[in-house]
Design a protein around this motif. Structure first.
Motif, PDB file in Angstrom:
ATOM      1  N   ASP A 135     -26.511  28.983  34.823  1.00  0.00           N
ATOM      2  CA  ASP A 135     -26.228  28.952  33.389  1.00  0.00           C
ATOM      3  C   ASP A 135     -25.924  30.357  32.875  1.00  0.00           C
ATOM      4  O   ASP A 135     -26.776  31.240  32.896  1.00  0.00           O
ATOM      5  CB  ASP A 135     -27.427  28.364  32.643  1.00  0.00           C
ATOM      6  N   GLU A 136     -24.707  30.552  32.385  1.00  0.00           N
ATOM      7  CA  GLU A 136     -24.311  31.899  31.951  1.00  0.00           C
ATOM      8  C   GLU A 136     -24.959  32.279  30.625  1.00  0.00           C
ATOM      9  O   GLU A 136     -25.260  33.448  30.399  1.00  0.00           O
ATOM     10  CB  GLU A 136     -22.792  32.024  31.935  1.00  0.00           C
ATOM     11  N   ASN A 137     -25.225  31.317  29.742  1.00  0.00           N
ATOM     12  CA  ASN A 137     -25.902  31.624  28.474  1.00  0.00           C
ATOM     13  C   ASN A 137     -27.332  32.093  28.702  1.00  0.00           C
ATOM     14  O   ASN A 137     -27.825  32.982  28.005  1.00  0.00           O
ATOM     15  CB  ASN A 137     -25.887  30.404  27.550  1.00  0.00           C
ATOM     16  N   GLN A 138     -27.994  31.512  29.684  1.00  0.00           N
ATOM     17  CA  GLN A 138     -29.354  31.930  30.019  1.00  0.00           C
ATOM     18  C   GLN A 138     -29.341  33.360  30.578  1.00  0.00           C
ATOM     19  O   GLN A 138     -30.223  34.164  30.254  1.00  0.00           O
ATOM     20  CB  GLN A 138     -29.947  30.967  31.047  1.00  0.00           C
TER      21      GLN A 138
ATOM     22  N   GLU B 131     -29.934  40.482  27.418  1.00  0.00           N
ATOM     23  CA  GLU B 131     -30.144  41.009  26.061  1.00  0.00           C
ATOM     24  C   GLU B 131     -31.596  41.406  25.859  1.00  0.00           C
ATOM     25  O   GLU B 131     -31.888  42.336  25.110  1.00  0.00           O
ATOM     26  CB  GLU B 131     -29.708  39.978  25.019  1.00  0.00           C
ATOM     27  N   ASN B 132     -32.510  40.733  26.549  1.00  0.00           N
ATOM     28  CA  ASN B 132     -33.937  41.050  26.446  1.00  0.00           C
ATOM     29  C   ASN B 132     -34.346  42.251  27.295  1.00  0.00           C
ATOM     30  O   ASN B 132     -35.490  42.692  27.217  1.00  0.00           O
ATOM     31  CB  ASN B 132     -34.789  39.834  26.835  1.00  0.00           C
ATOM     32  N   THR B 133     -33.442  42.766  28.122  1.00  0.00           N
ATOM     33  CA  THR B 133     -33.773  43.936  28.958  1.00  0.00           C
ATOM     34  C   THR B 133     -33.440  45.251  28.273  1.00  0.00           C
ATOM     35  O   THR B 133     -33.596  46.314  28.876  1.00  0.00           O
ATOM     36  CB  THR B 133     -33.018  43.876  30.307  1.00  0.00           C
TER      37      THR B 133
ATOM     38  N   VAL C 140     -27.088  35.692  29.876  1.00  0.00           N
ATOM     39  CA  VAL C 140     -26.777  36.598  28.768  1.00  0.00           C
ATOM     40  C   VAL C 140     -28.034  36.880  27.952  1.00  0.00           C
ATOM     41  O   VAL C 140     -28.322  38.036  27.617  1.00  0.00           O
ATOM     42  CB  VAL C 140     -25.647  36.010  27.881  1.00  0.00           C
ATOM     43  N   SER C 141     -28.812  35.858  27.659  1.00  0.00           N
ATOM     44  CA  SER C 141     -30.050  36.076  26.894  1.00  0.00           C
ATOM     45  C   SER C 141     -31.070  36.875  27.708  1.00  0.00           C
ATOM     46  O   SER C 141     -31.809  37.687  27.157  1.00  0.00           O
ATOM     47  CB  SER C 141     -30.647  34.744  26.446  1.00  0.00           C
ATOM     48  N   PHE C 142     -31.101  36.667  29.032  1.00  0.00           N
ATOM     49  CA  PHE C 142     -31.994  37.448  29.896  1.00  0.00           C
ATOM     50  C   PHE C 142     -31.661  38.936  29.792  1.00  0.00           C
ATOM     51  O   PHE C 142     -32.548  39.786  29.648  1.00  0.00           O
ATOM     52  CB  PHE C 142     -31.880  36.972  31.354  1.00  0.00           C
TER      53      PHE C 142
END
Length: 174
Positions: free
Chosen positions: A152-155, A161-163, A157-159
């Motif tokens: 899942d590419e959205n997952q 962004e949290n780094t 991207v959110s991963f």
């Protein structure tokens, strides 16, 4: 299968190191990291194997030593023997102390030049090759981590962004 990658930009090398460690812990494959300067410990954090250039250097030095020995034996003993300073010209072994500087220099010459050629070939840096830098900011003050998209590419991207990423982009790689 798609050829999508995620380009994650960071503006600090410490944040990049933490992100690389988190990415490896989450079992995502890091394709490449582009930095404006060498980041100490990044190769170990990425899990890259140690280099074998030292073994190549030793072998290239042996080639240089062999070429120097064969060259001096042929030139100074067999092909054109000369009486220089009263040294006998019929035996290579008796003249070897005079040849040590030449053997050393040829060893260093072969090792250095062949290591540079090996580095360029291994890095695929051919003459007239176009640059592969994906973002011009990585030559100034940003750090870019390129990660392959699996799942899942959205997952993902959110991963990222949290780094602590400054920017996250999904790119279709050709």
């Amino acid at each position: 299968m798609s050829n999508k990658v995620i380009h994650v930009l960071y503006n600090d090398d410490d944040i990049l190191m933490d992100a690389v460690k988190k990415t490896r812990a989450a079992h995502h494959h890091i394709e490449e990291v582009y930095t404006p300067f060498p980041v100490h410990g990044l190769d170990k954090a990425m899990g890259l194997a140690t280099t074998r250039i030292a073994i190549c250097s030793f072998l290239y030095g042996l080639v240089g030593l062999s070429v120097a020995t064969a060259m001096m034996n042929f030139i100074m003993i067999q092909d054109w023997p000369q009486d220089i300073g009263g040294k006998p010209s019929f035996s290579y072994i008796q003249n070897m102390p005079a040849f040590v500087p030449v053997m050393f220099e040829m060893t260093v010459f072969f090792a250095a030049h062949l290591m540079v050629i090996t580095f360029y070939m291994r890095s695929k840096l051919w003459p007239f090759k176009s640059a592969e830098n994906p973002d011009v900011r990585t030559t100034d003050d940003h750090f870019l981590m390129e990660v392959a998209v699996h799942g899942d590419e959205n997952q993902l991207v959110s991963f990222f962004e949290n780094t602590g990423a400054v920017e996250v982009k999904v790119i279709e790689k050709h």
